[in-house]
Write a protein that holds these residues in place. Structure first.
Motif, mmCIF file in Angstrom:
data_model
loop_
_atom_site.group_PDB
_atom_site.id
_atom_site.type_symbol
_atom_site.label_atom_id
_atom_site.label_comp_id
_atom_site.label_asym_id
_atom_site.label_seq_id
_atom_site.Cartn_x
_atom_site.Cartn_y
_atom_site.Cartn_z
ATOM 1 N N THR A 323 35.388 -46.039 19.621
ATOM 2 C CA THR A 323 35.436 -46.938 18.595
ATOM 3 C C THR A 323 35.524 -46.298 17.451
ATOM 4 O OG1 THR A 323 33.631 -47.894 19.970
ATOM 5 C CG2 THR A 323 33.854 -49.023 18.109
ATOM 6 N N GLN A 326 39.296 -46.084 16.701
ATOM 7 C CA GLN A 326 40.002 -47.164 16.391
ATOM 8 C C GLN A 326 39.595 -47.893 14.835
ATOM 9 O OE1 GLN A 326 37.864 -49.273 19.485
ATOM 10 N NE2 GLN A 326 39.945 -49.388 20.800
ATOM 11 N N ARG A 330 42.663 -47.989 11.970
ATOM 12 C CA ARG A 330 42.624 -49.584 10.973
ATOM 13 C C ARG A 330 42.517 -48.831 9.333
ATOM 14 N NH1 ARG A 330 40.115 -52.194 14.687
ATOM 15 N NH2 ARG A 330 37.976 -51.390 14.313
ATOM 16 N N GLU A 366 45.462 -46.562 22.582
ATOM 17 C CA GLU A 366 45.626 -46.802 21.113
ATOM 18 C C GLU A 366 47.173 -46.313 20.653
ATOM 19 O OE1 GLU A 366 43.317 -48.119 19.535
ATOM 20 O OE2 GLU A 366 42.319 -48.273 21.603
ATOM 21 N N LEU B 245 38.242 -56.909 26.215
ATOM 22 C CA LEU B 245 39.796 -57.434 25.481
ATOM 23 C C LEU B 245 41.023 -57.245 26.435
ATOM 24 C CD1 LEU B 245 39.508 -55.032 22.170
ATOM 25 C CD2 LEU B 245 39.731 -57.749 22.195
ATOM 26 N N TYR B 283 33.384 -54.673 15.462
ATOM 27 C CA TYR B 283 33.345 -54.312 16.927
ATOM 28 C C TYR B 283 32.228 -53.527 17.073
ATOM 29 C CZ TYR B 283 38.298 -55.692 15.967
ATOM 30 O OH TYR B 283 39.483 -56.355 16.086
ATOM 31 N N TYR B 295 33.825 -61.722 13.464
ATOM 32 C CA TYR B 295 35.062 -61.986 12.982
ATOM 33 C C TYR B 295 35.116 -62.925 11.706
ATOM 34 C CZ TYR B 295 34.305 -65.684 16.345
ATOM 35 O OH TYR B 295 33.443 -66.613 17.026
ATOM 36 N N GLU B 395 43.283 -61.935 15.635
ATOM 37 C CA GLU B 395 42.869 -60.841 16.563
ATOM 38 C C GLU B 395 43.811 -59.633 15.951
ATOM 39 O OE1 GLU B 395 43.751 -61.088 20.603
ATOM 40 O OE2 GLU B 395 41.971 -60.542 21.019
ATOM 41 N N GLN B 399 42.779 -56.334 14.437
ATOM 42 C CA GLN B 399 42.915 -54.944 15.130
ATOM 43 C C GLN B 399 43.731 -53.785 14.083
ATOM 44 O OE1 GLN B 399 44.283 -55.056 19.042
ATOM 45 N NE2 GLN B 399 44.947 -52.845 19.038
ATOM 46 N N THR B 400 44.735 -54.439 13.503
ATOM 47 C CA THR B 400 45.451 -53.518 12.749
ATOM 48 C C THR B 400 45.000 -53.214 11.406
ATOM 49 O OG1 THR B 400 46.964 -55.291 11.900
ATOM 50 C CG2 THR B 400 47.562 -54.175 14.054
#
Ligand SMILES: [Zn+2]
Lengths: 405, 436
Positions: A323, A326, A330, A366, B245, B283, B295, B395, B399-400
């Motif tokens: 996490t 991730q 980002r 990922e 997910l 998250y 979100y 989403e 995520q990005t």
């Protein structure tokens, strides 16, 4: 150590641990020395937390012990941007009290920490500074109860004593002013580490905003109300940040202050008290409703640690390092150079013979969306591995872009 | 069972035996030279794929329609759910005739049906919706209709090609408060709409990392996973798949087919999508649940409207849809809630020449009626696709961590090949998304 403290106390009337950090924007002074809590531990914890921001260089001012001679306790508040109250004890000399009030009125910042809102029940101005307080014979004479009920702010003047809490437990803290600089960008709710849940606080509550509350569950001998946990108060030109959380007792561990929610709101609250603004970024490990997050050493987890843990991941272990990764992806996803840098480190795990199959699967998942051409040879290599073939195929397929309809 | 119903049932069975067929005992009316239409006297011959809590709930809603449909077969990868669904159908007709299947392929191959009611985890939607539609079955399908944009595009194309009747389980459209709110909004009773707020439920708390365990004997785990990556069983399947997910996008994608759908309905955005999407997700750090627990993203549309979609705790009005226009706002939510900035707005009459949105007071009846009449349902597949696209693009933005540019006509992400990869999700072999 004790001996050296006493000697200094004799010389100066109080002990000042001078910080030696340079080039920091603000100086902070933690006032401690008497408390019904483990102030020896908490003062050091608070200093660690504040210094870690690289915004503060923090000194600790220690009062004489209980019933000691206070007459020489006279810190030079005006040298500091914030004064952090970690104190619940004897009254200060009048001159010190006046100096403190002048400091605040003239725009000095204050952080009221946990049991500091128990202190000085009879000092009217101090109670205006803390907004709400508890214990030490506080009652309706000191002001109303202030809390939330069914999402409505309640100001209740009913008679009754102030200050209570049930057994320590983890609880959900919920933002009430999510757009305040201190909370902006944080989740609107997060699980707080095991702590006392201060309840039935009362006080003048003048110029006070409740930033966050916690529901005091009746199952934990709570009030059934949403009790104020984080508050801001203004007094003259001074800004006060008040956190009711962070109990530090005699136990060896301190889950309440190790909680990332506590650490980060204290750091942000302190900066706001110092300058009215918050420049700190949100750390990747900030907790949310899914569960509390602890930093046992008060240190933010590093990328190296995250990658090492992923390389050693097996399905019975924590996925929190993934996490974190991730979140790091980002943070840099709009910056191709930084992203490639991260990708290279991830690919090195794919090539590592010592890394686990499950760890490599996490990396592959990922890379599937953020990987560049750089990772392709390493991923293709894994097609030869029976255990990783499926995951590597997934990655290569996804990297090609969406299928044609 | 009433006498007249039993008579019509017997008549139906008789037709089957005259035709000397073993299967099916009930002949689907659409296969009987009725030009694809169903005579009002005939029951709709239905099957159900996916008979968990939502699947059974839909079956009950269909069975309550004064015996207008007959379930002749059910299909599920869990034999417990399957037997419960069979009992539900058999109980309604007082017989033991409902057939059971563990594999949807065999179910679609052997059964001759008019329509099928499908309620599956989202990761199966692309394959099974498409397969049913390609069999020219009319479909009552649960929202969200897809797990990815690519799945959704495929399903829409299949429905259009096969010209079947499709109803999405976005049943809020068949409730008076949502209908009224949307009709007032789209007829300009708020003036020009400039922004919309959509509040959806807050995310689920985690369950940590439960140990790997034996798969219950009633569950075909490999089939449950289907196109999703093969993983060990940890007690997460029915219902709680929603928080992972690989199978779902959490509350966001679950509820997109309700409050985002309603938002689109009232703002005339049913057949388009946003052009720019940006936002943040929160998250869980620990545990196997990995959908966002919070979100918050913002969508800009080509006509200038902005739509904020977020978890309800972030909005003063909480969950539901709120349209804001020059002249005020209207808020709709579950529990027959309908509020406006000025109560007079709610008393407005919609004139004869104004827009009248399709009216339905029973979502399942509307499906049956439209199968009979060939008319469009109140929740057709195209608008369901547009509603879930908003959530899926949100989403991707979350995520990005990037601002996403979307072309709602070409249905492509512009200038960001990395984000575009997330429009699709490769399937585990041997599963494939059919090409239409
Ligand atoms: Zn305490």
């Amino acid at each position: 150590m004790k001996k050296r403290y006493s000697l200094l106390l004799l010389l100066a009337g109080f002990f000042l641990l001078q910080s030696c950090q340079e080039n920091r924007a603000y100086r902070a002074l933690i006032v401690t020395g008497q408390s019904n809590h483990n102030w020896q531990a908490s003062a050091t914890i608070l200093k660690t937390i504040l210094d870690q921001t690289k915004l503060f260089s923090t000194d600790i001012a220690q009062t004489p012990k209980e019933k000691g001679d206070m007459s020489n306790f006279h810190p030079n508040f005006s040298k500091y941007s914030i004064v952090v109250m970690d104190y619940n004890g004897d009254s200060w000399p009048e001159a010190t009290k006046t100096a403190f009030l002048e400091y605040v009125k003239n725009g000095g910042g204050v952080v009221i920490y946990h049991e500091a809102d128990n202190s000085f029940p009879d000092w009217k101005e101090y109670n205006e500074i803390i907004g709400l307080g508890g214990w030490n014979h506080r009652s309706e004479k000191d002001g109303p109860y202030v809390y939330y009920s069914k999402n409505q702010l309640v100001i209740d003047t009913v008679k009754g004593s102030a200050g209570s809490h049930g057994p320590q437990h983890e609880y959900l803290v919920r933002a009430r002013k999510a757009d305040h600089p201190i909370l902006k960008g944080l989740p609107v709710a997060w699980m707080h580490g095991k702590d006392e849940l201060y309840s039935t606080l009362r006080g003048p509550a003048k110029n006070m905003e409740i930033l966050a509350t916690a529901y005091a569950d009746t199952a934990k001998r709570g009030t059934g109300r949403d009790e104020p946990m984080l508050m801001t108060i203004t007094y003259g030109k001074g800004r006060i940040f008040h956190t009711a959380m962070g109990h530090v007792g005699k136990d060896a561990t301190h889950p309440a202050t190790e909680c990332v929610g506590f650490i980060v709101t204290l750091q942000r609250g302190a900066e706001w008290a110092a300058c009215g603004n918050v420049t700190q970024t949100i750390p990747i490990d900030f907790p949310n409703v899914a569960g509390s997050v602890s930093r046992p050493e008060y240190k933010e987890v590093t990328l190296t640690e995250d990658l090492d843990k992923i390389a050693a991941y097996t399905i019975d272990k924590s996925t929190k390092y993934l996490t974190d990764l991730q979140a790091r992806i980002r943070q840099v996803s709009g910056n191709p150079a930084a992203l490639l840098d991260l990708e290279k480190q991830m690919v090195s795990i794919l090539k590592e013979t010592g890394a686990t199959v499950e760890g490599k699967k996490l990396i592959l998942k990922e890379l599937a969306w953020m990987g560049s051409d750089y990772c392709i040879p390493a991923v293709q290599e894994l097609l030869k591995n029976d255990e990783l073939k499926d995951a590597a195929t997934f990655t290569l397929e996804r990297m090609k872009g969406p299928r044609k309809i | 069972m009433t006498n007249s119903n039993r008579r019509s049932f017997l008549k139906n069975s008789a037709v089957a035996s005259v035709g000397a067929l073993v299967l099916p005992q009930i002949i689907p009316s659409t296969a009987m030279g009725m030009g694809g239409k169903l005579a009002p006297s005939n029951r709709l011959v239905m099957g159900a794929i996916g008979t968990g809590s939502q699947g059974k709930s839909n079956m009950r809603d269909f069975l309550e329609l004064n015996k207008e449909v007959q379930f002749v077969a059910v299909c599920d990868v869990d034999t417990n759910n399957l037997q419960k669904a069979k009992a539900l159908a058999d109980g309604a007709y007082v017989n033991n005739d409902c057939r059971t299947y563990g594999d949807y392929r065999e179910f679609l191959e052997k059964e001759k049906l008019d329509a099928v009611c499908i309620a599956l985890p989202d990761h199966w939607h692309g394959i099974i919706y498409t397969a049913a539609v390609e069999k020219k079955l009319h479909v009552y399908g649960e929202k969200p209709i897809c797990r990815t944009i690519r799945d959704g595009q495929t399903i829409v194309k299949a429905v259009q090609k096969n010209k079947i009747t499709w109803q999405t389980g976005s049943w809020q459209r068949s409730r008076p408060n949502f209908h009224r709110g949307a009709e007032l909004a789209i007829n300009g009773r708020l003036g020009k709409i400039h922004h919309i707020e959509v509040g959806l439920p807050n995310g689920n708390r985690g369950i940590g990392t439960p140990p790997v365990q034996d798969v219950p004997k009633e569950l075909n785990w490999d089939m449950w996973l289907g196109p999703a990556p093969k993983v060990a069983y940890r007690g997460v399947s029915h219902w709680n798949w929603r928080w992972i997910l690989e199978y779902s996008g959490g509350q966001l994608t679950d509820w997109a087919g309700h409050h985002i759908d309603i938002a689109n309905w009232g703002a005339g955005l049913e057949h388009t999508g946003p052009v720019e999407i940006v936002g943040e997700g929160v998250y869980p750090r620990e545990g196997i649940y990995n959908v966002p627990v919070e979100y918050d993203f913002n969508c800009k549309y080509a006509n200038g409207i902005e739509m904020r979609v977020c978890n309800e705790a972030r909005l003063e009005k909480g969950s539901g849809t709120t349209w804001y226009g020059d002249k005020g706002w209207i808020h709709v939510n579950r529990g027959e809630t309908l509020f406006a900035s000025d109560p007079k707005i709610l008393e407005e009459v919609i004139g004869e020449n104004e827009i009248h949105l399709i009216k339905s007071d029973n979502h399942w009846q509307n499906f049956v009626n439209c199968v009979r009449s060939g008319e469009k349902t109140i929740a057709p597949v195209e608008v369901a696709y547009r509603a879930i696209s908003v959530a899926l693009l949100g989403e991707i933005a979350m995520q990005t961590g990037q601002k996403i540019q979307w072309d709602p006509d070409k249905e492509e992400i512009i200038g960001n090949p990395m984000a575009a990869r997330l429009l699709d999700r490769p399937y585990r072999a041997p599963w494939q998304l059919p090409t239409i």
